[in-house]
Design a protein around this motif. Structure first.
Motif, mmCIF file in Angstrom:
data_model
loop_
_atom_site.group_PDB
_atom_site.id
_atom_site.type_symbol
_atom_site.label_atom_id
_atom_site.label_comp_id
_atom_site.label_asym_id
_atom_site.label_seq_id
_atom_site.Cartn_x
_atom_site.Cartn_y
_atom_site.Cartn_z
ATOM 1 N N GLY A 190 94.921 57.562 68.904
ATOM 2 C CA GLY A 190 95.426 56.224 68.573
ATOM 3 C C GLY A 190 96.796 55.892 69.156
ATOM 4 O O GLY A 190 97.105 54.711 69.369
ATOM 5 N N ILE A 191 97.620 56.908 69.429
ATOM 6 C CA ILE A 191 98.974 56.611 69.909
ATOM 7 C C ILE A 191 98.919 55.983 71.304
ATOM 8 O O ILE A 191 99.727 55.137 71.663
ATOM 9 N N VAL A 231 98.676 52.373 70.793
ATOM 10 C CA VAL A 231 99.965 51.798 70.404
ATOM 11 C C VAL A 231 100.809 51.520 71.643
ATOM 12 O O VAL A 231 101.257 50.407 71.892
ATOM 13 N N HIS A 289 103.298 58.964 63.466
ATOM 14 C CA HIS A 289 102.057 58.196 63.260
ATOM 15 C C HIS A 289 101.153 58.876 62.248
ATOM 16 O O HIS A 289 100.008 58.462 62.058
ATOM 17 N N ARG A 336 97.688 65.311 57.292
ATOM 18 C CA ARG A 336 96.363 65.467 57.890
ATOM 19 C C ARG A 336 95.607 66.642 57.292
ATOM 20 O O ARG A 336 94.447 66.531 56.917
ATOM 21 N N VAL A 382 104.295 54.253 60.553
ATOM 22 C CA VAL A 382 103.456 53.073 60.768
ATOM 23 C C VAL A 382 103.027 52.351 59.493
ATOM 24 O O VAL A 382 102.487 51.247 59.563
ATOM 25 N N ASN A 436 101.443 48.629 63.425
ATOM 26 C CA ASN A 436 100.823 48.596 64.755
ATOM 27 C C ASN A 436 100.183 47.254 65.072
ATOM 28 O O ASN A 436 99.605 46.606 64.203
ATOM 29 N N ARG A 446 87.135 59.442 65.034
ATOM 30 C CA ARG A 446 86.983 60.888 65.155
ATOM 31 C C ARG A 446 86.180 61.426 63.976
ATOM 32 O O ARG A 446 86.173 60.826 62.906
ATOM 33 N N LYS A 472 88.053 59.929 57.219
ATOM 34 C CA LYS A 472 87.661 58.630 57.776
ATOM 35 C C LYS A 472 86.706 57.875 56.845
ATOM 36 O O LYS A 472 86.263 56.774 57.170
ATOM 37 N N GLU A 511 94.490 57.739 56.463
ATOM 38 C CA GLU A 511 94.566 56.928 57.677
ATOM 39 C C GLU A 511 95.936 56.256 57.739
ATOM 40 O O GLU A 511 96.149 55.198 57.159
ATOM 41 N N PRO A 512 96.895 56.876 58.432
ATOM 42 C CA PRO A 512 98.246 56.313 58.457
ATOM 43 C C PRO A 512 98.269 54.836 58.844
ATOM 44 O O PRO A 512 98.997 54.055 58.275
ATOM 45 N N TRP A 513 97.487 54.477 59.838
ATOM 46 C CA TRP A 513 97.343 53.054 60.160
ATOM 47 C C TRP A 513 95.853 52.717 60.236
ATOM 48 O O TRP A 513 95.302 52.154 59.324
ATOM 49 N N GLY A 514 95.212 53.073 61.353
ATOM 50 C CA GLY A 514 93.791 52.795 61.511
ATOM 51 C C GLY A 514 93.589 51.550 62.357
ATOM 52 O O GLY A 514 93.724 50.436 61.866
ATOM 53 N N TYR A 515 93.273 51.789 63.635
ATOM 54 C CA TYR A 515 93.091 50.662 64.541
ATOM 55 C C TYR A 515 91.700 50.031 64.446
ATOM 56 O O TYR A 515 91.496 48.887 64.828
HETATM 57 C C1 1S3 Z 1 97.309 58.244 64.340
HETATM 58 O O1 1S3 Z 1 96.179 58.583 65.101
HETATM 59 P P1 1S3 Z 1 95.057 59.259 64.175
HETATM 60 O O2 1S3 Z 1 93.738 58.579 64.317
HETATM 61 O O3 1S3 Z 1 95.143 60.696 64.378
HETATM 62 O O4 1S3 Z 1 98.060 57.222 64.940
HETATM 63 C C2 1S3 Z 1 97.419 55.961 65.034
HETATM 64 C C3 1S3 Z 1 98.361 54.991 65.719
HETATM 65 O O5 1S3 Z 1 99.506 54.769 64.947
HETATM 66 C C4 1S3 Z 1 97.003 55.463 63.647
HETATM 67 O O6 1S3 Z 1 96.293 54.256 63.780
HETATM 68 C C5 1S3 Z 1 96.109 56.483 62.955
HETATM 69 O O7 1S3 Z 1 95.847 56.107 61.611
HETATM 70 C C6 1S3 Z 1 96.743 57.881 62.981
HETATM 71 O O8 1S3 Z 1 95.724 58.847 62.757
#
Ligand code: 1S3
Ligand code: G6P
Length: 604
Positions: free
Chosen positions: A26-27, A30, A190, A196, A243, A265, A316, A322, A496-500
C-alpha cells in the motif's frame, strides 16, 4: 484549510520510502498517487529516494545520464566518487518527479560496521536478521550518507525537509539526529510491526493493547531489530505521523510516542467531465464479468444475469486481519436469508487475493474455452443465416418467409451440437478458480458452511487466489475495470491502519463495506454523518462481538440486495461524489502541516 502557497526556492523536500520505484504493497500507492500534488507545491525541489532493483527500475525509472548540476545531482555525484552506486533520474509516473535510487550491493561490504554503529549509538540489535532486514539497513545508511552530505553543502542557504515512510527507510534517522544534521525530519508509519503480528495472533487485541510490553513481544515474534528501528526512528524524528487514529493508539504503546498528527491517505482523483460516464463504464465492465459468470456457472445451471449482483473483496491473504472470516460468515447468513425469502436475485461473491497455486483449475479454463467456442459458432451461424436470408429475400419471387433452418450448413449444425454437448456438465461450478497448493481458511469455511455453489444457493462464491490483471485468461480485465463492473466492495477489516481498497471503490462510484477498526472507516465516521446513505457501510467491530458484527453485516447486505436498480444507480452517484474529499490536492495539507512543524522544531 490553509491557503495554498507554492514553495520558495529556498526549500527542498526529500521523500524516502522502500516502495519508491519498488511496488510491494500500500505504501507504493501512497507515494505514487501523491506525486502530482507534491510536485505542484515543491516543483523542482522535490526528490524521492528508494532502493535500486534493476528489474523493477527498468520499467519505471529513466536515468539522467548527463547528471544535472543541481545540488542533489552534485551530492549524488559525490557519493559515486565515494565508491557507492547511486542512480539519479526520473520516476516515470504522473508528475515525473526526480528520484535517487541506491544500489544496496555497493554498500553491503560495510554491513558489519553499520550494524556495530546501530548498536553502539542507538542500542538497535541487528545480529542474525533475515536478508530483507539487512537490505533495509544498507538502504537506511545510504540515505543517511546522502542527506548528511547534502546538508553540509546546502543547509546554510535552504531549509531541508526529509519525509521518511516506515522503518524500512529509516534506520539512518536516529544518527541524523545524533549528528545534529540540519534537516527537518518527519517519520510516518503506515502500521506498526507489533500491531500487525499481535492483531493476528492475540484474540481481543484492542482491549489488551495498553498492556503489551513492546520489547518482550518483539522478542517473542523474533522481530526485535525491525521494532527497534521503528521505535528509534519514531523517537528521533522532529515530527511523528501515522495514517489514522486507529494506528495512533498503537504508536503510543509500541513506539513510545503519540503521533503529532494524523496524515490520512488519498488518491490522485481524476473525475469524468460527464457524470454518467462512470455509470456507462459500470455497465460495460459488468457485461465482461457476465461473460465469465456465464462460462463458469451456466454449464451446471443458469440464473438471471439481469438479477445478479457482483460483490468482491480483495487484498493480501491475512484471513482475519482483512476480515475474510467475517465476510464469509455474513455471506452464509445472507444466503440463508435470501433462500428463506425465496428471492430470485443471485449474488456472486469474488474473493481476490494471493495464495500459492499450481495452475488455473482445468475445468474452469475448459468451460471458459467452450464458451468462446459457443460464441464463435453462434456468430458464424448468425452471419451465414444473415447473408443467405438477404439473398433469398432479395431474389425471391413468391413473397413467402423462407425457412431459416435451410440456411445453416450441416457443418455448423454439427459443430454447434458438439459444442452444446461439451458445454453441459453435472458437476457443481468450482468455488476456487485455481488448484491451490494447500487448503486454507477460505476453502475450509466454504466447505464447512456448504457454501459451494449449490444450485439452490442464492450466494455463489468465486475464490480467485491470484491478483487480477488484464492478461488474466478468466476475466481479461485489469483491477480497476473489474472494480467498476462490480456492485459492492466488501472490506470489514479487523486490522487495517488505513485500507485503500474501499477508497478505490469510492472513486469509481462503487459502494463499499468497511469497518470502524480500519483507518478509512474511522476517518469517514469522523468527517461525515450520512456515510451509509452515500454507500459507505461501516461495520461496528469495535464494540460488537464477532457474531453481532456478522449479523449486522448480513442485514446490510440483505438490504443492499433488495434495492432496486434505480436506487443503486443513484447510490453510485452519491458515493462517487465523495471522491474529491480524498484527492491528494486536498489531503496534502496534512503533510504540509507536518513539515512546517518539523521545521519549527528543528530550529533551536
Ligand atoms: C499499510 O499497508 P498494509 O496493507 O500492509 O499501509 C497502507 C498505506 O498507508 C495502508 O492503507 C494499510 O492499511 C497498511 O497495511
Ligand atoms: C449504469 C448504466 C445503466 C444500467 C445500470 C445497471 O447506471 O448507465 O444503463 O442500467 O448501470 O445498474 P446495475 O446496478 O443493475 O448494474
Amino acid at each position: 484549510m490553509e491557503p495554498f502557497v507554492k514553495t520558495t526556492k529556498n526549500n527542498v523536500l526529500f521523500e524516502i520510502a522502500w516502495e519508491v520505484c519498488n511496488q510491494v504493497g500500500g505504501i507504493y500507492t501512497v507515494i505514487r498517487t501523491k506525486v502530482p500534488a507534491m510536485v505542484e507545491k515543491w516543483e523542482d525541489n522535490y526528490f524521492l529516494m528508494g532502493p535500486y532493483f534493476e528489474k523493477k527500475a527498468s520499467s519505471e525509472f529513466e536515468e539522467i545520464t548527463d547528471m544535472d548540476d543541481s545540488p542533489a545531482g552534485r551530492t549524488a555525484k559525490r557519493m559515486r566518487e565515494m565508491g557507492y552506486i547511486v542512480h539519479y533520474g526520473y520516476w516515470l509516473v504522473t508528475g515525473k518527479p526526480r528520484v535517487i535510487l541506491f544500489d544496496l550491493d555497493s554498500i553491503s561490504h560495510e554491513l558489519d560496521t553499520i550494524k556495530f554503529n546501530l548498536w553502539e549509538y542507538n542500542r538497535i540489535p541487528t545480529i542474525n536478521v533475515e536478508p530483507l532486514v539487512n537490505q533495509t539497513l544498507c538502504f537506511g545508511e545510504m540515505v543517511r550518507i546522502f542527506l548528511k552530505e547534502y546538508a553540509e553543502d546546502n543547509a546554510k542557504r535552504e531549509e531541508i525537509y526529509a519525509q521518511f515512510h516506515e522503518w524500512m527507510a529509516s534506520s539512518g534517522l536516529p544518527d541524523l539526529k545524533r549528528e545534529n544534521v540540519k534537516i527537518a525530519t518527519t517519520f510516518t508509519t503506515h502500521a506498526t510491526m507489533l500491531g500487525r503480528y499481535l492483531a493476528q495472533n492475540v484474540s481481543g487485541f484492542y482491549n489488551k493493547l495498553p498492556f503489551f510490553d513492546w520489547e518482550q513481544e518483539a522478542k517473542n515474534y523474533g522481530i526485535l531489530a525491525q521494532c527497534s528501528v521503528e521505535r528509534q526512528a519514531a523517537l528521533s524524528a522532529h515530527v511523528l505521523t501515522t495514517v489514522s487514529d486507529v494506528t495512533a493508539r498503537e504508536c503510543e504503546v509500541f513506539l513510545g510516542r503519540m503521533p503529532d498528527l494524523v496524515t490520512p491517505n488519498g488518491l490522485n482523483v481524476v473525475r469524468f467531465q460527464a457524470v454518467h460516464e462512470f455509470q456507462n463504464l459500470h455497465l460495460k465492465f459488468k457485461e465482461r464479468i457476465h461473460d465469465f459468470v456465464l462460462g463458469h456457472f451456466f454449464p451446471s445451471y443458469s440464473f438471471d444475469l439481469d438479477k445478479t449482483l457482483y460483490f468482491f473483496t480483495s487484498g493480501r491473504y491475512e484471513y482475519s486481519n482483512k476480515g475474510y472470516d467475517l465476510t464469509l460468515e455474513a455471506l452464509a447468513r445472507l444466503n440463508w436469508k435470501m433462500v428463506q425469502a425465496n428471492m430470485d436475485m443471485t449474488v456472486v461473491m469474488f474473493i481476490v487475493t494471493k495464495q500459492p497455486f499450481t495452475s488455473i483449475n482445468p475445468d474452469v479454463l475448459q468451460s471458459r474455452a467452450v464458451l468462446n467456442e459457443l460464441q464463435e459458432t453462434c456468430t458464424a451461424i448468425e452471419k451465414e443465416v444473415g447473408e443467405k436470408l438477404f439473398l433469398a429475400t432479395a431474389s425471391g419471387t413468391d413473397h413467402k418467409m423462407p425457412d431459416l433452418n435451410n440456411f445453416v450448413d450441416e457443418y455448423w449444425r454439427l459443430r454447434l451440437r458438439r459444442t452444446i454437448q461439451t458445454w453441459k456438465t453435472d458437476k457443481l461450478p468450482a468455488f476456487v478458480t485455481h488448484d491451490l497448493k494447500e487448503e486454507d481458511g477460505i476453502t475450509d469455511f466454504c466447505k464447512k458452511a456448504n457454501l459451494v455453489n449449490n444450485e439452490r444457493d442464492r450466494v455463489k462464491i468465486v475464490y480467485h487466489p491470484d491478483f487480477i490483471s488484464s492478461t488474466n485468461p478468466l476475466f481479461g480485465l485489469d483491477y480497476g475495470q473489474f472494480v467498476r463492473g462490480c456492485h459492492l466492495g466488501v472490506f470489514p477489516s479487523y486490522y487495517e491502519p488505513w485500507g485503500y481498497t474501499p477508497l478505490e471503490c469510492v472513486v469509481r462510484g462503487v459502494p463499499t463495506v468497511t469497518s470502524d477498526l480500519s483507518g478509512f472507516g474511522d476517518y469517514i465516521m469522523q468527517i461525515m454523518r450520512d456515510y451509509e446513505n452515500r454507500g459507505i457501510y461501516v461495520i461496528n467491530r469495535k464494540s460488537q462481538t464477532y457474531t453481532q458484527a456478522a449479523d449486522q453485516m448480513a442485514d446490510i447486505l440483505f438490504k443492499f440486495v433488495k434495492m432496486q436498480r434505480r436506487d443503486r444507480i443513484m447510490q453510485r452517484n452519491r458515493v462517487e461524489n465523495i471522491s474529491d474529499v480524498f484527492d491528494w490536492m486536498n489531503l496534502r495539507s496534512y503533510y504540509d502541516t507536518a513539515h512546517d512543524l518539523a521545521a519549527k522544531r528543528r530550529k533551536p
